[in-house]
Design a protein around this motif. Sequence first.
Motif, PDB file in Angstrom:
ATOM      1  N   LEU A 209      -5.199  13.232  -5.190  1.00 42.89           N
ATOM      2  CA  LEU A 209      -4.076  12.581  -4.504  1.00 42.89           C
ATOM      3  C   LEU A 209      -2.757  12.488  -5.225  1.00 42.89           C
ATOM      4  CD1 LEU A 209      -5.933   9.691  -2.164  1.00 42.89           C
ATOM      5  CD2 LEU A 209      -4.506  11.627  -1.340  1.00 42.89           C
TER       6      LEU A 209
ATOM      7  N   ARG B 264       0.849  -1.114  -0.016  1.00 46.65           N
ATOM      8  CA  ARG B 264       0.125   0.035   0.133  1.00 46.65           C
ATOM      9  C   ARG B 264       0.805   1.097  -0.125  1.00 46.65           C
ATOM     10  NH1 ARG B 264      -4.491  -1.449   4.598  1.00 46.65           N
ATOM     11  NH2 ARG B 264      -6.008  -2.503   3.423  1.00 46.65           N
TER      12      ARG B 264
ATOM     13  N   ARG C 122      -1.375   8.409   7.666  1.00 47.45           N
ATOM     14  CA  ARG C 122      -1.908   8.628   9.115  1.00 47.45           C
ATOM     15  C   ARG C 122      -3.501   8.108   8.601  1.00 47.45           C
ATOM     16  NH1 ARG C 122      -2.771   8.563  13.728  1.00 47.45           N
ATOM     17  NH2 ARG C 122      -5.025   9.387  14.368  1.00 47.45           N
ATOM     18  N   SER C 123      -3.940   8.676   7.519  1.00 51.68           N
ATOM     19  CA  SER C 123      -5.465   8.368   7.638  1.00 51.68           C
ATOM     20  C   SER C 123      -5.770   6.950   7.058  1.00 51.68           C
ATOM     21  CB  SER C 123      -5.990   9.230   6.357  1.00 51.68           C
ATOM     22  OG  SER C 123      -5.783  10.409   6.491  1.00 51.68           O
ATOM     23  N   GLN C 124      -5.155   6.197   6.410  1.00 57.14           N
ATOM     24  CA  GLN C 124      -5.338   4.863   5.879  1.00 57.14           C
ATOM     25  C   GLN C 124      -4.634   3.681   6.908  1.00 57.14           C
ATOM     26  OE1 GLN C 124      -4.771   4.768   1.580  1.00 57.14           O
ATOM     27  NE2 GLN C 124      -6.987   5.550   1.431  1.00 57.14           N
TER      28      GLN C 124
ATOM     29  N   LEU D  78      -1.612   9.540   3.740  1.00 56.88           N
ATOM     30  CA  LEU D  78      -2.016   8.258   3.809  1.00 56.88           C
ATOM     31  C   LEU D  78      -1.539   7.292   4.857  1.00 56.88           C
ATOM     32  CD1 LEU D  78      -1.906   7.872  -0.172  1.00 56.88           C
ATOM     33  CD2 LEU D  78      -3.832   8.247   1.230  1.00 56.88           C
TER      34      LEU D  78
ATOM     35  N   ILE E  91       1.001  17.027   6.996  1.00 55.09           N
ATOM     36  CA  ILE E  91      -0.394  16.344   6.893  1.00 55.09           C
ATOM     37  C   ILE E  91      -1.451  17.489   6.974  1.00 55.09           C
ATOM     38  CG2 ILE E  91      -2.002  15.366   8.253  1.00 55.09           C
ATOM     39  CD1 ILE E  91       0.118  13.318   9.632  1.00 55.09           C
TER      40      ILE E  91
END
Lengths: 194, 149
Positions: free
Chosen positions: A142, A37, A156-158, A154, A181
């Motif tokens: 993105l 990822r 952090r968020s994913q 990403l 971020i």
Amino acid sequence: MGNFENLSDQELIARTRNGSVDHFDELVNRHTIVVYRVARSITGAHEEAEDVVQESFLRAFSNLDKFDESKSTFRTWLLTIARNQSINIIGSFRRKALKFFSDRSDDEPEFEFSSNPLSQELPDAETQLSIKQQFQTMEKVLKKLPERQRTALLLRSQEGMSYDEISTIMNISVSSVESLIFRGRKKIIELVER
Amino acid sequence: MRHIDYQKHISLLLDGVLEKSSREELLSHLEECAECMHAYEKMVSLNETLEKIRPLLPDHSLAHKIKVRIAAEPQSTAAVWGGFSFLKQVPVWALIAILAVGIGDMAGKTLTEVMSAHDTSHNLENLIQDHGESLTDVVINFAQSENGQ
């Protein structure tokens, strides 16, 4: 191969250091997806991301004696290797040459719906289309972010990583992570509103 | 504080890392600032969208490919050291000292004397006659004879 699912990463590393490759295979099972990822987010291409994952695990295996458990987790260390590998790939001449002759990787979808919202009970086709467009827009936006902002956001968020982990992976300070971020979020909002 | 500073705090709030005092200040500000409230709503919405999408998964065969490549790799330095891990406990200076003592022990001794600790010493005496020469003398003599000097 034995069942090592109950062993911690640290125990698996200790056994690998004592010569058991099978224990390292369990680390491969555990971390392949997250490494992919991250690599995919940075390189934006499936084949390159898979190359990065393979190289990252090989490097981790060959340099396992250099891994220091007191400084980071195995996942953080592995993702640091993967990020560096990804950056090397996107900066390579070969990559640039391939992109010049074929822009296919830019057209590939990078993301999918986590719970496939299109298959859930949605009120009508119009709403489904709206959601699909929203995700397509996000995907395009993105790709327009600078690599550092996209990676930090990403992770952090994913991946739900802490600012500390992100700072280790990206080799920057925590305050830089905060800034990246925030700027990433702000930039996305600006691009979407345009 | 400027609006941009409050908006940076919104980002930290969403990630759960904003300090309590700053959080209270931000929430009070949001009640009276439409611009920052708009930014807050946009960031919440963005976060939800980012959490819903996931990068595509790798091929199922990827983990297998990695394992095959690792199995073909020579053993890692770590694994090789595994059997000799006790050596890692010995400081480098101690290893150097042991080596130095070993070399020093040979200083000034004849070839036969150096070799006399081994069982082969009596055989060596037959091959190389001891004229009281040091190991260095023997090597120099050998080199000179080879060069025809």
